[in-house]
Design a protein around this motif. Structure first.
Motif, PDB file in Angstrom:
ATOM      1  N   ALA A  36       0.645  -1.218   0.061  1.00  0.00           N
ATOM      2  CA  ALA A  36      -0.048  -0.184   0.168  1.00  0.00           C
ATOM      3  C   ALA A  36       0.714   1.220  -0.013  1.00  0.00           C
ATOM      4  CB  ALA A  36      -0.990   0.051   1.429  1.00  0.00           C
ATOM      5  N   LEU A  37       1.965   1.320   0.646  1.00  0.00           N
ATOM      6  CA  LEU A  37       2.726   2.454   0.935  1.00  0.00           C
ATOM      7  C   LEU A  37       3.503   2.620  -0.391  1.00  0.00           C
ATOM      8  CD1 LEU A  37       4.294   1.965   4.343  1.00  0.00           C
ATOM      9  CD2 LEU A  37       2.639   3.419   3.740  1.00  0.00           C
ATOM     10  N   CYS A  38       4.218   1.634  -0.938  1.00  0.00           N
ATOM     11  CA  CYS A  38       4.834   1.740  -2.402  1.00  0.00           C
ATOM     12  C   CYS A  38       3.675   2.275  -3.344  1.00  0.00           C
ATOM     13  CB  CYS A  38       5.106   0.447  -2.843  1.00  0.00           C
ATOM     14  SG  CYS A  38       6.459  -0.153  -1.898  1.00  0.00           S
ATOM     15  N   SER A  39       2.450   1.729  -3.256  1.00  0.00           N
ATOM     16  CA  SER A  39       1.526   2.329  -4.367  1.00  0.00           C
ATOM     17  C   SER A  39       1.288   3.750  -4.129  1.00  0.00           C
ATOM     18  CB  SER A  39       0.160   1.423  -4.178  1.00  0.00           C
ATOM     19  OG  SER A  39      -0.780   2.181  -4.959  1.00  0.00           O
ATOM     20  N   GLU A  40       1.050   4.237  -2.867  1.00  0.00           N
ATOM     21  CA  GLU A  40       0.849   5.576  -2.340  1.00  0.00           C
ATOM     22  C   GLU A  40       2.165   6.286  -2.808  1.00  0.00           C
ATOM     23  OE1 GLU A  40       0.218   5.964   1.609  1.00  0.00           O
ATOM     24  OE2 GLU A  40      -1.627   4.828   1.326  1.00  0.00           O
TER      25      GLU A  40
END
Length: 202
Positions: A36-40
């Motif tokens: 999720a953090l990588c996507s954000e």
């Protein structure tokens, strides 16, 4: 690709711990949070700062995940976040016992805003009072030889807990001490999830 569940690369020695369900759940949560953090942040996992992942896991409002093992504090304790982040920043200060101070040291003249102990929740329905003789087989292995209730008389039940305070009580009791415990009985597993302990006269 982010690997999660039990298919991570570990030695046969580490596998004895990483195959256990709580650890597997933690690995999955960390992998999901990292994705999720990588996507954000529109970055690759290798570019994601480890500290940002650790803080995101700690501060997750739905299911905060422990990064540092603290055996005497549960995540719902108001000082849990403080000690998690403190030991992340000062790993050399982490106590070998895994037990941290309950309260935070405050500047002179300031009053603590949190209790020094965690209050027990009231017993739920289905709790079974049991009286008998305590036995300590080894560290973290506790039994009660039941005297009452009569349908359990003579049986040995394992005593388990998820409450750090109850765990401290169990570790301090000597073998052959008469005790009365209240907890949730599991006959299939032959154990009692302890909620409350009282020492009794012999």
């Amino acid at each position: 690709m982010l690997v999660c569940e039990k298919n991570i690369s570990v030695s046969h020695i580490a596998n004895g711990a990483t195959r256990l369900q709580p650890v597997v759940l933690g690995i999955g949560q960390a992998a999901g949070m990292a994705a999720a953090l990588c996507s954000e942040q529109k970055c690759q996992p290798r570019e994601l700062p480890v500290r940002s992942l650790q803080l995101a896991l700690l501060q997750d409002t739905n299911a905060p995940a422990a990064v540092i093992p603290l055996f005497n504090l549960l995540p719902e304790h108001p000082n849990w976040q403080h000690w998690q982040q403190y030991y992340l920043n000062h790993p050399e200060a982490y106590p070998i016992s895994g037990n941290c101070p309950i309260e935070i040291d405050l500047p002179a003249g300031k009053t603590p805003t949190v209790p020094s102990t965690v209050q027990h929740h009231p017993p739920e329905s289905g709790f079974q009072p049991v009286r008998g003789t305590f036995q300590k087989q080894e560290e973290q292995t506790y039994l009660i030889q039941v005297q009452t209730p009569t349908f359990l008389e003579g049986q040995c039940l394992s005593l388990v807990t998820l409450d750090p305070q109850v765990n401290e009580q169990l570790s301090a009791i000597t073998s052959h001490q008469a005790i009365a415990v209240d907890g949730r009985l599991n006959l299939a597993g032959n154990w009692l999830l302890v909620h409350d302990i009282q020492l009794c006269s012999q």
